[in-house]
Design an enzyme around this catalytic site. Sequence first.
Site, mmCIF file in Angstrom:
data_model
loop_
_atom_site.group_PDB
_atom_site.id
_atom_site.type_symbol
_atom_site.label_atom_id
_atom_site.label_comp_id
_atom_site.label_asym_id
_atom_site.label_seq_id
_atom_site.Cartn_x
_atom_site.Cartn_y
_atom_site.Cartn_z
ATOM 1 N N ASP A 51 0.833 -1.209 0.000
ATOM 2 C CA ASP A 51 0.000 0.000 0.000
ATOM 3 C C ASP A 51 0.866 1.256 0.000
ATOM 4 O OD1 ASP A 51 0.782 -0.524 2.656
ATOM 5 O OD2 ASP A 51 -1.089 0.227 3.531
ATOM 6 N N GLY A 143 -0.663 -7.736 14.088
ATOM 7 C CA GLY A 143 -0.847 -7.635 12.638
ATOM 8 C C GLY A 143 -2.298 -7.540 12.216
ATOM 9 N N SER A 145 -4.095 -4.715 13.028
ATOM 10 C CA SER A 145 -4.376 -3.275 13.027
ATOM 11 C C SER A 145 -5.071 -2.752 14.264
ATOM 12 C CB SER A 145 -5.221 -2.882 11.814
ATOM 13 O OG SER A 145 -4.437 -2.914 10.700
ATOM 14 N N SER A 146 -4.680 -3.251 15.437
ATOM 15 C CA SER A 146 -5.264 -2.692 16.663
ATOM 16 C C SER A 146 -4.900 -1.218 16.802
ATOM 17 C CB SER A 146 -4.761 -3.473 17.882
ATOM 18 O OG SER A 146 -3.349 -3.482 17.916
ATOM 19 N N ASP A 190 -4.957 0.194 6.410
ATOM 20 C CA ASP A 190 -5.627 -0.161 7.662
ATOM 21 C C ASP A 190 -6.752 0.814 7.994
ATOM 22 O OD1 ASP A 190 -3.571 -1.939 7.581
ATOM 23 O OD2 ASP A 190 -2.409 -1.020 9.190
#
Length: 458
Positions: A51, A143, A145-146, A190
């Site tokens: 990305d 991994g 995306s917290s 994310d």
Amino acid sequence: MAENPPKLKTAITANERLQNLKTTFETKYGESPLFYACAPGRVNLIGEHIDYCGYSVLPMAIERDILAAVSVNNSGTITLANTNPQYKDFTVSCSEDIAIDRENPKWHYYFLCGVKGIQEKFGIAQLSGMSCVVDGTIPPSSGLSSSSALVCCAGLVTVEANQKSLSKVELAEICAKSERYIGTEGGGMDQSISFLAEKGTAKLIEFQPLKATDVQLPDGAVFVISNCCVEMNKAASSHFNIRVVECRIATKMLAQARGLDSSRLLKLVQVQTELEASLEEMLALVDEVLHPEPYSREEICEKLGITSEQFSSELLSANTQHVKHFKLHQRAKHVYGEAARVLRFKSVCDSEPAESVRLLGDLMNQSHASCRDLYDCSCPELDQLVNICLKSGAVGSRLTGAGWGGCAVSMVPGETVESFLQAVSEAYYLPDPRRAAMEKQSLFVSKPGGGAAIFLTE
């Protein structure tokens, strides 16, 4: 797709988690929340580390999220608390400049990234005072995306508390930019999926301009997430930003070799666009122009005709100044190959061939091999877990998220999912007491969840 995040009227009593959060909030602050906001984590099905190179990715939101209860007041302060006692309370003044400590990426700084992004977008001199309690069900540093979900939730909370209005796309772009305050040079996947997700479908996320397209996953398979139980905090280590830098340098080396003006190109996608080349042609160009041995700073400076000072100030980031060698060939090869796999994955989902589950599984397996061998972003535990998943009946399995720890995502035929979960549990989690204790939140099936939303009490 609705422009703004939805505001949903909700009966708090019908939802145990909201009810518990409301009780915690009232005990702490002596008043009831005015509203609630949630932002989901995500699992990236394919398209890792591309990305920030400008390429499309294919994530889905998961049903685990960050949920905040909020009241608005005239106290002149923002007070943050977390239902998890290991995350300490924090208070910040609404009239001072919000400072984010990159050297010390604590939980509340991620929240403040979101607040600061909205404050700057609207030029709000004095933010509304807020009391917040945050509750998260996304395993941290895994991994999924917290951290980005926390930034997105905070951005949405700040918009609502200050009575502003923004579209999902604007919120995603602001939150992607504002997470960089903590030092992570991510690409925006994310935050985009956290706002643009819709229940029941994965999304192809494209950048510049940002847009999301539904991707219907095959009926016959489910996606299982498994955490290898090695934590990886992107902001606290330089692995992630080193890869961003290597891709930036590779961009300039490829552009230079083809007579393009390398000074204005920063992302690998830009070289492809300028050359009007296919991804296959870009892979051939990488083999032709870049050697597999690591590049030294001196060689890069000589090739690009820049000084060592320019190299440090224009190409490196704050936490990559120490790096001496750069694997440009391997990084560019991964990015162009992975970008092609994303497009193939979507095309299989769209055309629904009889063997679609096997084809998608193969693409996921190729993606993991590329992350492991070319991008060096796996770790022994993740490789072991991926192998166990494949042996236990997954048709495809790969690391997801930044890597160096965290989760694998596996595509499993629907009818064998119970035996798969049992086999992975016995082979990976139960033999190790620490993993066994974490298994409940580390191994789970996830369907594509919905995007960020505001809940108002009925």
